[in-house]
Structures are given as structure tokens and as C-alpha cells.
Design an enzyme around this catalytic site. Structure first.
Site, PDB file in Angstrom:
ATOM      1  N   GLU A  76     137.249  26.258   3.773  1.00 23.06           N
ATOM      2  CA  GLU A  76     135.949  26.378   4.438  1.00 23.06           C
ATOM      3  C   GLU A  76     135.200  27.677   4.080  1.00 23.06           C
ATOM      4  O   GLU A  76     134.033  27.632   3.676  1.00 23.06           O
ATOM      5  CB  GLU A  76     136.214  26.322   5.936  1.00 23.06           C
ATOM      6  CG  GLU A  76     135.037  25.984   6.768  1.00 23.06           C
ATOM      7  CD  GLU A  76     135.234  26.523   8.184  1.00 23.06           C
ATOM      8  OE1 GLU A  76     136.322  27.063   8.483  1.00 23.06           O
ATOM      9  OE2 GLU A  76     134.287  26.420   8.968  1.00 23.06           O
ATOM     10  N   ASP A 109     145.845  22.578   5.657  1.00 20.25           N
ATOM     11  CA  ASP A 109     145.549  22.101   7.017  1.00 20.25           C
ATOM     12  C   ASP A 109     144.831  20.751   7.034  1.00 20.25           C
ATOM     13  O   ASP A 109     144.765  20.107   8.072  1.00 20.25           O
ATOM     14  CB  ASP A 109     144.674  23.121   7.759  1.00 20.25           C
ATOM     15  CG  ASP A 109     145.399  24.426   8.031  1.00 20.25           C
ATOM     16  OD1 ASP A 109     146.625  24.470   7.826  1.00 20.25           O
ATOM     17  OD2 ASP A 109     144.739  25.400   8.430  1.00 20.25           O
ATOM     18  N   ARG A 139     153.740  26.528   2.633  1.00 16.05           N
ATOM     19  CA  ARG A 139     152.713  26.702   1.605  1.00 16.05           C
ATOM     20  C   ARG A 139     153.285  27.023   0.234  1.00 16.05           C
ATOM     21  O   ARG A 139     152.554  27.025  -0.753  1.00 16.05           O
ATOM     22  CB  ARG A 139     151.799  27.861   2.020  1.00 16.05           C
ATOM     23  CG  ARG A 139     150.590  27.379   2.699  1.00 16.05           C
ATOM     24  CD  ARG A 139     149.524  28.364   3.004  1.00 16.05           C
ATOM     25  NE  ARG A 139     149.545  29.689   2.486  1.00 16.05           N
ATOM     26  CZ  ARG A 139     148.933  30.718   3.079  1.00 16.05           C
ATOM     27  NH1 ARG A 139     148.308  30.535   4.223  1.00 16.05           N
ATOM     28  NH2 ARG A 139     148.944  31.901   2.555  1.00 16.05           N
TER      29      ARG A 139
HETATM   30  O1  F6P Z   1     144.234  28.126   6.334  1.00 17.63           O
HETATM   31  C1  F6P Z   1     145.481  27.660   6.055  1.00 17.63           C
HETATM   32  C2  F6P Z   1     146.522  28.376   6.821  1.00 17.63           C
HETATM   33  O2  F6P Z   1     147.695  27.794   6.375  1.00 17.63           O
HETATM   34  C3  F6P Z   1     146.420  28.302   8.361  1.00 17.63           C
HETATM   35  O3  F6P Z   1     146.996  27.161   8.922  1.00 17.63           O
HETATM   36  C4  F6P Z   1     147.121  29.560   8.766  1.00 17.63           C
HETATM   37  O4  F6P Z   1     146.681  30.044  10.017  1.00 17.63           O
HETATM   38  C5  F6P Z   1     146.722  30.506   7.701  1.00 17.63           C
HETATM   39  O5  F6P Z   1     146.570  29.751   6.540  1.00 17.63           O
HETATM   40  C6  F6P Z   1     147.698  31.643   7.519  1.00 17.63           C
HETATM   41  O6  F6P Z   1     147.408  32.302   6.349  1.00 17.63           O
HETATM   42  P1  F6P Z   1     147.795  33.796   5.973  1.00 17.63           P
HETATM   43  O7  F6P Z   1     148.981  34.185   6.755  1.00 17.63           O
HETATM   44  O8  F6P Z   1     148.075  33.731   4.516  1.00 17.63           O
HETATM   45  O9  F6P Z   1     146.592  34.613   6.256  1.00 17.63           O
END
Ligand code: F6P
Length: 352
Positions: A113, A137, A284
Site C-alpha cells: 500500500e 497480508d 516472510r
Molecule cells: O506488511 C506486512 C507485514 O508482514 C505485516 O503483517 C507486519 O505487521 C509487518 O509486515 C512487519 O514488518 P516489519 O517487522 O518488517 O516492519
């Protein structure tokens, strides 16, 4: 605005921005192979998302560089949450000067986004920018699925299968916290796949009393209850997400703590020994599933076809099985949240 080069001499800059996602490398490979083979284009990869764009920091991406990339997790060009409008070199005028200086004719921005909102603003200012949707997500509109989601669900499901066997051995209640800042797609799908006895998502308020009741019912019939909770879940009676870990550089609160909280509450309310597992960034990392590799490859190829057709300000998407081009504003028109009826459907399987 400069006249953009067309034809075989075109040089395209790719960037990956925001949280990484399995399939990013497959997009890069799909884009480069399609562009080189079909159009004779050249490619560069901006390092670390918009940071590489505003600083003119990039690497060449010849065909050999993308060899074998479809199966590789992460992104070979790096990522960051840099905003392309921030800093002395940000904004459309500066980016245009950078593109002119380095002979870059178009930008393909692969991101969620925030990234696509930046891409839209730049395209609105007249820059030749195209978007590719990315998020584990699965919360972007105007595309049925985003790559990375299927991988995250597979990883989470496998983890929950394991959590369940140890839970059964000890007659414990097991809580699994998954990602999902604003939407509960990962929780819903992985929870359903693993046979969860409660799925708690940001879109639906549920009281701790109700969760405790489901847990007791499951325990009473001799099973080890599995409760899946998305990190952005807000229990009934609370106003805000659990986020006591400070804020990110971009101002977002760092989520975390809901799994721990409900674990404690379940144990207190039911007397059943309860354990929490936070799946975190395991969801991830690593290789994308076959589904995500195919989706990511097709989106990368589609984005380059869009460049050839000068579809600036649009995003490549998948609708059903078809690749479609949609205006970026459609993708950015609110988040694609889990509809109430999808949660109601899953809830039939909760508790007793
Ligand atoms: O936006 C994707 C996402 O996986 C969210 O679900 C999560 O809150 C966020 O990334 C966490 O990302 P980071 O810890 O890398 O900032």
C-alpha cells in the site's frame, strides 16, 4: 516532462519496497526475462526501494543476474520503507533529473500500500511509473491475490500442525500469533487449514470470555485447543491494538503482545495450561511456494508488457486467473479486509 524513450533501447528501473515477501525475486526474473526476450529492454535494480531511486543507487540487472531466481526468498535488490517524497533528493522533479542523468526511462515499483501510494503520486506528477502489488497480508484491493500470501499461509499451517502435536501430548491450549496488521487473511486461511478452534482477526471483535468458552469446550472433549490470533486483533472492550514495542522509523507502531496477552488470559480464565508461539518473520522468509512463483513471474512479465504499452499510473493484477491492468487508485481505495461472512463460515468450526 521529458519524452520517454521507446523501443529496444529502453532502460527500466525495478525496485522492491516495504516489508519483503517471498516471490519478489521471481517478479524481478519474470520482468527481466520478458523485457529482454520480447522487447530487447535493459534493466537496472534500484537498491533498497525508493532509497535507491532518490539517491540514484542501482545495479545492472542483465539476464544472467536473474538466473535461478524464481525459487529464492528475499529480494536481491534489497528493500526499505523510504518515502520517495522525503529528503533533499525526493519528489518528482528530483527523481526525473535522476532518471534523465542515468538514462532510465520507466520505473516498476513492486510493493504494498505505502509503496504504491508513492508510485501513484509520482505517476500523477507525470513520471512513467507502474506498480506491482506485493504483501504477504493479501490486503490490497483490485487484485484477487498477492504473491507471498500463499507461502505465508503454508509456513504458518505447517508450524501449527507441529504446535498441535506437542499441545496434544501435554493436554495444553496452544496459541499461535501470525502476521496481519490490519487484516486477518493469514490467520483465517492458516487457522482453517490447521483446524484451529478459534481464529481472532483485526476485523472481528471477540470477547475473552468467548475465547475462554471455546477453549474449555475443546479441552472438555479431550482435544488440545489451538487459538490462532492475528497480531492486529483487538479483543472486545479494548480500543486499540497491542503495541508496546515503540514505533517504526515511518511512524507505524511496532505491533506485538496480543498472543502473550490472550495466552495469559486463557490460562487465568480456564485454568488450562497455555503456551504462546509467535511465528513472526519466519512467515516472510525463505522460498516461495509453486503458486507464488507462478503468480509473481506472471505479474513481473505483465508489468513489462504494461511499460511497452505506456500504461503509466496503473498496476498489474490477477483477477481469477487473468492478468489485468488496473488504475493504482483502485488498489489504494481502502484495504481488502476479511468479510464478516468469511469469518462466520470459519466460526462454525470453533469450540465444541
Ligand atoms: O506488511 C506486512 C507485514 O508482514 C505485516 O503483517 C507486519 O505487521 C509487518 O509486515 C512487519 O514488518 P516489519 O517487522 O518488517 O516492519
Amino acid at each position: 516532462m521529458r519524452r520517454h524513450q521507446q523501443g529496444a533501447n529502453m532502460k527500466i528501473g525495478l525496485l522492491t519496497s516495504g516489508g519483503d515477501c517471498p516471490g519478489l525475486n521471481a517478479v524481478i526474473r519474470g520482468a527481466v526475462l520478458n523485457g529482454v526476450k520480447k522487447y530487447g529492454y535493459e534493466f537496472v535494480g534500484f537498491r533498497d526501494g525508493w532509497r535507491g531511486v532518490v539517491e540514484g543507487d542501482y545495479m545492472d540487472l542483465p539476464r544472467q543476474k536473474v538466473r535461478g531466481l524464481a525459487s529464492q526468498g528475499g529480494t536481491i535488490i534489497g528493500t526499505s520503507r523510504t518515502n520517495p517524497f522525503d529528503g533533499p533528493n525526493g519528489g518528482p522533479e528530483n527523481i526525473e533529473i535522476m532518471m534523465e542523468r542515468h538514462g532510465i526511462d520507466a520505473i516498476v515499483a513492486i510493493g504494498g500500500e505505502g509503496t504504491l501510494a508513492g508510485a501513484k503520486r509520482l505517476a500523477d506528477a507525470g513520471l512513467p511509473v507502474i506498480g506491482v502489488p506485493k504483501t504477504i497480508d493479501n490486503d490490497l484491493r483490485a487484485t484477487d491475490y498477492t504473491f507471498g500470501f500463499d507461502t505465508a499461509v503454508s509456513i504458518a499451517t505447517e508450524a501449527m500442525d507441529r504446535i498441535r502435536t506437542t499441545g496434544e501430548s501435554h493436554h495444553r491450549c496452544m496459541v499461535a500469533e501470525v502476521m496481519g496488521r490490519h487484516v486477518g487473511w493469514i490467520a483465517l486461511h492458516s487457522g482453517m487449514a490447521a483446524g484451529a478452534h478459534a481464529i481472532l482477526i483485526p476485523e472481528v471483535k471477540v470477547s475473552m470470555e468467548q475465547v475462554a468458552e471455546w477453549v474449555k469446550e475443546v479441552h472438555d472433549r479431550g482435544r488440545s485447543p489451538l487459538v490462532v490470533v492475528a497480531e492486529g486483533f483487538i479483543p472486545e472492550g479494548f480500543d486499540d491494538v497491542m503495541a508496546n514495542k515503540g514505533t517504526e522509523k515511518d511512524g507505524r507502531p511496532r505491533l506485538g503482545g496480543i498472543g502473550e496477552y490472550i495466552t495469559h488470559e486463557i490460562e487465568k480464565m480456564t485454568g488450562i495450561e497455555t503456551r504462546n508461539t509467535i511465528l513472526g518473520h519466519i512467515q516472510r522468509g525463505g522460498a516461495p511456494t509453486g503458486y507464488d512463483r507462478v503468480l509473481a513471474t506472471r505479474l513481473g512479465m505483465g508489468a513489462v508488457d504494461m511499460v511497452a504499452q505506456k500504461q503509466w499510473g496503473k498496476m498489474v493484477s490477477v483477477q481469477g486467473t487473468e492478468i489485468k491492468y488496473v488504475p493504482l487508485e483502485e488498489a489504494l481505495d481502502g484495504l481488502k479486509s476479511v468479510p464478516q461472512e468469511r469469518w462466520d463460515e470459519a466460526a462454525v468450526l470453533f469450540g465444541r
